[in-house]
Design an enzyme around this catalytic site. Structure first.
Site, short mmCIF file in Angstrom:
data_model
loop_
_atom_site.label_atom_id
_atom_site.label_comp_id
_atom_site.label_asym_id
_atom_site.label_seq_id
_atom_site.Cartn_x
_atom_site.Cartn_y
_atom_site.Cartn_z
N GLY A 162 -7.47 12.07 32.99
CA GLY A 162 -8.41 11.14 32.33
C GLY A 162 -9.20 10.38 33.36
O GLY A 162 -9.52 10.90 34.43
N THR B 270 -8.67 17.10 35.29
CA THR B 270 -7.52 17.41 36.12
C THR B 270 -6.59 18.46 35.50
O THR B 270 -6.54 18.58 34.30
CB THR B 270 -6.73 16.09 36.18
OG1 THR B 270 -7.66 15.07 36.52
CG2 THR B 270 -5.60 16.12 37.14
N ARG C 195 -14.24 9.28 47.42
CA ARG C 195 -13.61 8.71 46.22
C ARG C 195 -12.27 9.41 45.97
O ARG C 195 -12.16 10.61 46.05
CB ARG C 195 -14.53 8.89 45.02
CG ARG C 195 -13.96 8.34 43.69
CD ARG C 195 -13.27 9.42 42.88
NE ARG C 195 -12.86 8.94 41.53
CZ ARG C 195 -12.12 9.64 40.69
NH1 ARG C 195 -11.71 10.85 41.00
NH2 ARG C 195 -11.79 9.15 39.52
N ILE C 196 -11.25 8.62 45.67
CA ILE C 196 -9.93 9.18 45.34
C ILE C 196 -9.53 8.67 43.96
O ILE C 196 -9.64 7.47 43.68
CB ILE C 196 -8.88 8.75 46.40
CG1 ILE C 196 -9.26 9.34 47.77
CG2 ILE C 196 -7.48 9.20 45.99
CD1 ILE C 196 -8.48 8.76 48.92
N GLY C 197 -9.10 9.58 43.10
CA GLY C 197 -8.67 9.20 41.76
C GLY C 197 -7.16 9.06 41.68
O GLY C 197 -6.48 8.83 42.68
#
Length: 318
Positions: A240, A189, A217-219
């Site tokens: 991370g 990121t 997918r979402i972080g």
């Protein structure tokens, strides 16, 4: 009242090889320095911290070596799904987008969500439709898909894993290699935090996610309070293992320790790095209303840079 402006930015944290070859290291350090200088001159010219973090993150998104915007890693389908968020500390206004496929700068779309809608968060088709309505700059998927990321996806598929570059497994049952053979895993990121001389704060974060991720997918990056947070005490951007950062509500925890416990930025970030998520999973950059800077991580490294009005500046990896 602040004690002068400060800015910090990151290009990802993780298991970065100590012996990262010069040809991998140098272009990333130069890019961080370039983005830092861009942010410094914007702050010196009286731009708001919100403008500054957007500007810096846009520049990082446009750089193919970082996992955001143009350098975004690929989903299991070989496509790009980008996430970003931005937050203003004074008003707590914020905006976020997820699953964006055609928008060159997801962070700017996040800001438009904040300023042009009554909402905080738009995702997927809805975010794309909003981007068309706002006439933001778009590109087809080929703009985002770099040869390096096609190769990374191929390697991740062959090893049957979700590859979190430079970081350890996201799930015990998923085998994750920490970095691909030639040590050129994608950096995570990108993010930026800034404070002006009046103590106004802002934070922004943007990402392409993880290699070979499931569609949808979402972080942590677009999640306010996890990957990004700003209030009147501090501004925080994390990087991370997204799943761990979400579980630990990392960015908000830093702010909460300052707000409710009276901790300094250094104390709050140190506490959260130790206790917020497992060793080897994350790092963050943060600034306080009084112009303090913190850039801690519990991984082997984090691509980072910072500067403050008193003349201090740093670009570092390990």
């Amino acid at each position: 009242m602040g004690k002068g402006w400060a800015i910090a930015l990151h290009g990802g944290a993780g298991d970065i090889p100590i012996n990262l070859p010069q040809n991998k290291k140098e272009p990333r350090e130069s890019a961080l320095l370039h983005c830092l200088q861009l942010g410094i001159s914007a702050l010196k010219n009286g731009r708001s911290p919100l403008d500054v973090v957007e500007l810096v993150v846009m520049e990082l998104e446009n750089h193919p070596l970082f996992n955001a915007g143009r350098g975004s890693v690929l989903t299991t389908e070989g496509t790009v799904e980008m996430d970003a968020s931005i937050m203003d500390g004074k008003t707590k206004k914020c905006g976020a987008v997820s699953g964006v496929k055609t928008v060159k700068n997801a962070v700017s779309l996040a800001r438009l969500v904040m300023e042009k809608t009554p909402h905080v968060y738009l995702g997927f088709e809805g975010a794309e439709a909003f981007a068309r309505e706002q006439v933001v700059e778009t590109a087809n998927q080929s703009y985002f898909i770099t040869p390096a990321n096609v190769e990374r996806l191929q390697q991740a598929k062959e090893a049957n894993r979700v590859q979190l570059d430079y970081t350890r497994p996201i799930a015990k049952e998923v085998k994750v290699e920490t970095h691909i053979a030639n040590g050129d895993s994608q950096i995570g990121t990108v993010g930026c935090v800034a404070v002006d001389a009046d103590g106004n704060l802002a934070a922004a974060t943007s990402t392409g996610g993880v290699v070979n991720k499931r569609i949808g997918r979402i972080g942590d990056s677009p999640i306010i309070g996890s990957g990004t947070y700003a209030n009147t005490y501090c501004a925080v951007s994390c990087t991370g293992v997204g799943e761990d950062i979400i579980r630990g509500t990392i960015a908000r925890d830093v702010a909460a320790l300052m707000e409710y416990k009276g901790l300094s930025l250094k104390e709050a970030t140190s506490y959260v790095i130790k206790n917020g998520a497992p060793e080897g999973t994350f790092g963050l950059v943060a600034v306080s209303a009084t112009g303090e800077i913190a850039m801690p991580f519990n991984t082997t490294g984090m691509f980072r840079a910072c500067a403050s009005q008193d003349g201090y500046s740093e670009v570092a990896i390990h």
